[in-house]
Design a protein around this motif. Structure first.
Motif, short mmCIF file in Angstrom:
data_model
loop_
_atom_site.label_atom_id
_atom_site.label_comp_id
_atom_site.label_asym_id
_atom_site.label_seq_id
_atom_site.Cartn_x
_atom_site.Cartn_y
_atom_site.Cartn_z
N ALA A 1 56.90 81.99 39.82
CA ALA A 1 58.08 82.79 40.13
C ALA A 1 59.33 81.91 40.16
N ALA A 2 59.21 80.71 40.72
CA ALA A 2 60.35 79.80 40.79
C ALA A 2 60.83 79.41 39.40
N ILE A 3 59.89 79.14 38.50
CA ILE A 3 60.26 78.70 37.15
C ILE A 3 60.89 79.84 36.36
N THR A 4 60.29 81.03 36.42
CA THR A 4 60.86 82.16 35.67
C THR A 4 62.20 82.59 36.25
N SER B 1 63.43 92.06 27.27
CA SER B 1 63.84 93.28 27.96
C SER B 1 63.37 94.49 27.16
N ASP B 2 63.01 95.56 27.88
CA ASP B 2 62.55 96.77 27.20
C ASP B 2 63.74 97.62 26.79
N VAL B 3 63.47 98.82 26.27
CA VAL B 3 64.54 99.68 25.76
C VAL B 3 65.48 100.13 26.86
N GLN B 4 65.02 100.10 28.10
CA GLN B 4 65.86 100.51 29.22
C GLN B 4 66.61 99.34 29.84
N GLY B 5 66.40 98.14 29.29
CA GLY B 5 67.12 96.98 29.78
C GLY B 5 66.43 96.22 30.89
N TYR B 6 65.22 96.66 31.28
CA TYR B 6 64.48 95.96 32.33
C TYR B 6 63.84 94.69 31.77
N PHE B 7 63.93 93.62 32.53
CA PHE B 7 63.39 92.35 32.08
C PHE B 7 61.88 92.28 32.32
N GLU B 8 61.20 91.61 31.38
CA GLU B 8 59.76 91.39 31.49
C GLU B 8 59.47 89.91 31.23
N ILE B 9 58.50 89.39 31.96
CA ILE B 9 58.05 88.02 31.75
C ILE B 9 56.64 88.09 31.16
N LYS B 10 56.47 87.52 29.99
CA LYS B 10 55.17 87.56 29.32
C LYS B 10 54.63 86.15 29.11
N PRO B 11 53.67 85.71 29.93
CA PRO B 11 53.08 84.38 29.73
C PRO B 11 52.32 84.32 28.40
N ILE B 12 52.48 83.23 27.68
CA ILE B 12 51.74 83.02 26.43
C ILE B 12 50.57 82.07 26.69
N ILE C 1 71.21 90.99 37.32
CA ILE C 1 69.78 90.78 37.09
C ILE C 1 69.32 89.49 37.77
N ALA C 2 70.12 88.45 37.65
CA ALA C 2 69.79 87.19 38.32
C ALA C 2 69.73 87.39 39.83
N LEU C 3 70.69 88.11 40.37
CA LEU C 3 70.70 88.39 41.81
C LEU C 3 69.46 89.17 42.22
N GLN C 4 69.05 90.10 41.38
CA GLN C 4 67.86 90.90 41.69
C GLN C 4 66.63 90.01 41.84
N TYR C 5 66.42 89.11 40.89
CA TYR C 5 65.26 88.23 40.95
C TYR C 5 65.34 87.28 42.14
N LEU C 6 66.52 86.73 42.38
CA LEU C 6 66.67 85.75 43.46
C LEU C 6 66.51 86.38 44.83
N THR C 7 66.95 87.63 44.98
CA THR C 7 66.86 88.29 46.28
C THR C 7 65.49 88.93 46.51
N VAL C 8 64.88 89.48 45.47
CA VAL C 8 63.55 90.09 45.63
C VAL C 8 62.55 89.06 46.12
N HIS C 9 62.64 87.86 45.60
CA HIS C 9 61.72 86.80 46.01
C HIS C 9 62.23 86.01 47.22
N ALA C 10 63.38 86.42 47.73
CA ALA C 10 63.92 85.88 49.00
C ALA C 10 63.95 84.36 49.03
N TRP C 11 64.51 83.75 47.98
CA TRP C 11 64.59 82.29 47.95
C TRP C 11 65.61 81.78 48.95
N GLU C 12 65.24 80.75 49.69
CA GLU C 12 66.13 80.09 50.62
C GLU C 12 66.17 78.60 50.31
#
Length: 205
Positions: free
Chosen positions: A31-34, A183-194, A109-120
């Motif tokens: 989560a930290a890396i993505t 990102s999908d057609v609605q603009g939501y971001f997705e993380i896909k590990p290879i 979007i960056a704020l969403q990821y940073l706040t959802v995971h509650a990074w301090e």
């Protein structure tokens, strides 16, 4: 007695060196890396670019997009403080919101990821590099245009070699491999590990 102590110390060091991180440690590290990668790209798209602590961007000659993100004791918790300053104000007008979006189309979007995971501060410290591949023909202008039009972007391949330490992991976790940000057609971001390798062990994905 000395020989016994020596053997025990060697065994301790060997087992310690190859100890597997916990499932929680792996989850936090990934989560930290993505999150840091998404925030780095979002910060770069600001005008002027946001300066994120411990992060350096590397550019090739005559290219407008960074080919690598370099992390040096980069504290993910400090990113949130930087992006908080770009957050919309309660009395913001529609025109002001458009101007704010044009200066940083992926900030929310960056704020969403940073706040959802509650990074301090101190939760996750990153050291290493992430090499980005934005795709053939993608430029800063086209990437910015895509982000402004639909809040998304074309898939970005990211090859990482990053070590994560900090208060939210019981031990340092080293991650190597490749993942996609798309990102999908609605603009939501997705993380896909290879393919990802954790602490040199067999592929995680």
């Amino acid at each position: 007695m000395k020989r016994t102590i020596t053997v025990m110390m060697i065994l301790f060091l060997c087992f310690g060196a190859f100890a597997k991180p916990s499932a929680n440690d792996v989850t936090v590290a990934l989560a930290a890396i993505t999150d840091s990668t998404i925030a780095s790209i979002a910060g770069f798209l600001n005008n002027p670019p946001l300066e994120l602590p411990g992060l350096s961007l590397m550019f090739r000659e005559k290219e407008s997009l960074p080919y690598a993100l370099i992390f040096r004791d980069s504290d993910l918790g400090s990113y949130l403080q930087v992006f908080e300053k770009t957050r919309a104000k309660s009395d913001e007008t529609f025109f002001a919101s458009l101007m704010r979006a044009s200066k940083g189309p992926l900030n929310d979007i960056a704020l969403q990821y940073l706040t959802v995971h509650a990074w301090e501060d101190g939760h996750a410290l990153l050291n290493g590099a992430a090499v980005t591949s934005f795709g053939k023909g993608v430029t800063l202008s086209s990437l910015m245009g895509s982000a402004l039009m639909n809040g998304g972007m074309s898939p970005i391949a990211v090859a990482v070699d990053v070590r994560v330490s900090g208060r939210r992991v019981s031990e340092s976790v080293s991650v190597k491999g490749v993942f996609l940000i798309q990102s999908d057609v609605q603009g939501y971001f997705e993380i896909k590990p290879i393919e990802l390798t954790i602490n040199g062990e067999a592929p995680y994905v």
